[in-house]
Enzyme design. Structure first.
Site: not given
Ligand code: UD1
Length: 342
Positions: A127, A152, A156
């Site tokens: 990742s 987690y 990795k």
């Molecule tokens: C996270 C993990 C990544 C993992 C992936 C899959 C970290 C830093 N990142 O990615 O390693 O492989 O999950 O599980 O550990 N967001 C919102 N509202 C929501 C959900 C998300 O605004 O309800 C935003 C988050 O703040 C982020 C973006 O959307 O900025 C993506 O979030 P998400 O889909 O959870 O993925 P990551 O955090 O990038």
């Protein structure tokens, strides 16, 4: 003769899409999955798309005897793609040992048995989390690995080290480590897709469930970041594009005598999109409104990260192709199909 590939975690989100692509490229697939975060019906979806039902072993790859038994009863496996892992960042903080056991013991079991059973190569799902908050974007594979912020993420990093050490010890295997950015979307047939358990943590399943009325509203975690619109930036990569990269990586390990024994590739589009831009793309491409509010920052979130995918483009000959609007339409079609089935 068709080459046989073991896909651990093959009924999961990325695993199931990769199984389809492997079958369509002429590989025979054996899946092992403990169904802890997936559903046996995924096999029906795979079969409907490819016309072939993959061999399925229900079992836990973190159990050594189970994996040994699988290799004994399915002789001739040439390659492994290892998706079997737990992936919820928050849960990993609460249950670190579960994450270390599932993610690390599974990998060690596979590596240990590969030489004995003549398995030549393993593709590993890593990742972009290994880069932490990057000093600059886009980020390439030579960027420093930052201290992990969750168990987690640490699994990795440690997994990458375990594979590297084993290959460097002279073990008769090859490995390709793929660092995914943010996989999203679903198969265009809407027959397979992401199936989160309970309330989703990740953006797209939460967004599609909100659009479907299952959740009241989506919360955007922060709009005060140092980005053009204030929301976080990610590199959203279509899951079918991602799946295709695994097939190319497998062919490279099995057929290209000259490739290095261990290689690392970023898998992303090379384009950063903000959370607000993604919501916009979804609404524009599907015509469906997503109620959302701006909330507080989520602890541990990275501000901005997107890939420099040139190495994968040139060395693997792989490129992300699906436009984000198509990815959003596919994610929505899958969500609608899930609703129909209920
Ligand atoms: C996270 C993990 C990544 C993992 C992936 C899959 C970290 C830093 N990142 O990615 O390693 O492989 O999950 O599980 O550990 N967001 C919102 N509202 C929501 C959900 C998300 O605004 O309800 C935003 C988050 O703040 C982020 C973006 O959307 O900025 C993506 O979030 P998400 O889909 O959870 O993925 P990551 O955090 O990038």
């Amino acid at each position: 003769m068709k080459q046989k590939i073991l896909v651990t975690g093959g009924t999961g989100y990325i695993g199931s899409h990769t199984v389809v692509e492997l079958q369509q490229a002429g590989f025979e697939v054996v899946i092992i999955d403990n169904l802890s975060n997936s559903n046996i019906e995924v096999l029906d979806g795979i079969e409907k798309i490819s016309g072939i039902r993959p061999e399925f072993v229900e079992g836990d790859a973190s159990d050594f005897k189970t994996v040994r038994n699988l290799f004994e009863t399915h002789p001739g496996i040439k390659g492994i793609i290892n998706f079997a892992a737990s992936k919820a960042v928050g849960e990993s903080v609460e249950k670190p040992l579960l994450y270390y056991r599932n993610n690390l013991v599974t990998l060690i079991n596979l590596l240990e048995l590969m030489p004995e059973f003549g398995v030549k190569g393993i593709v590993f799902s890593s990742s972009c989390t290994v880069y932490g908050e990057p000093d600059m974007n886009p980020i390439d594979e030579t960027a420093p690995i930052k201290t992990a912020t969750s168990p987690y993420g640490n699994t990795k990093q440690i997994s990458e080290e375990i594979i590297t050490d084993f290959v460097h010890s002279g073990a008769p295997i090859k490995s390709i480590i793929l660092r995914y950015f943010n996989p999203v979307g679903a198969h265009p047939s809407a027959l397979i897709g992401e199936l989160p358990n309970g309330v989703p943590n990740n953006l797209i399943p939460y967004l599609t469930q909100t659009a479907a009325g299952i959740r009241e509203k989506l919360t955007v975690f922060g709009n005060d970041y140092n980005t053009p619109d204030g929301s976080c930036i990610r590199d959203f990569i279509d899951v079918v594009d991602l799946a295709k990269a695994h097939v190319i990586a497998m062919i490279r390990m099995l057929d290209n005598e000259d490739s290095e024994p261990i290689e690392i590739f970023n898998l992303g589009t090379g384009r950063g999109l903000s959370v607000l831009e993604l919501i916009d793309s979804f609404q524009r491409s599907t015509g469906v409104k997503v109620p959302y509010v701006i909330g507080k920052r989520r602890e541990g979130d990275i501000e901005k990260i997107w890939a420099e995918p040139t190495k994968a483009n040139t060395v693997l000959g792989w490129k992300a192709e699906v436009p984000i609007d198509d990815t959003m339409r596919n994610a929505w079609a899958w969500q609608c199909r899930l609703a129909d089935k209920k």
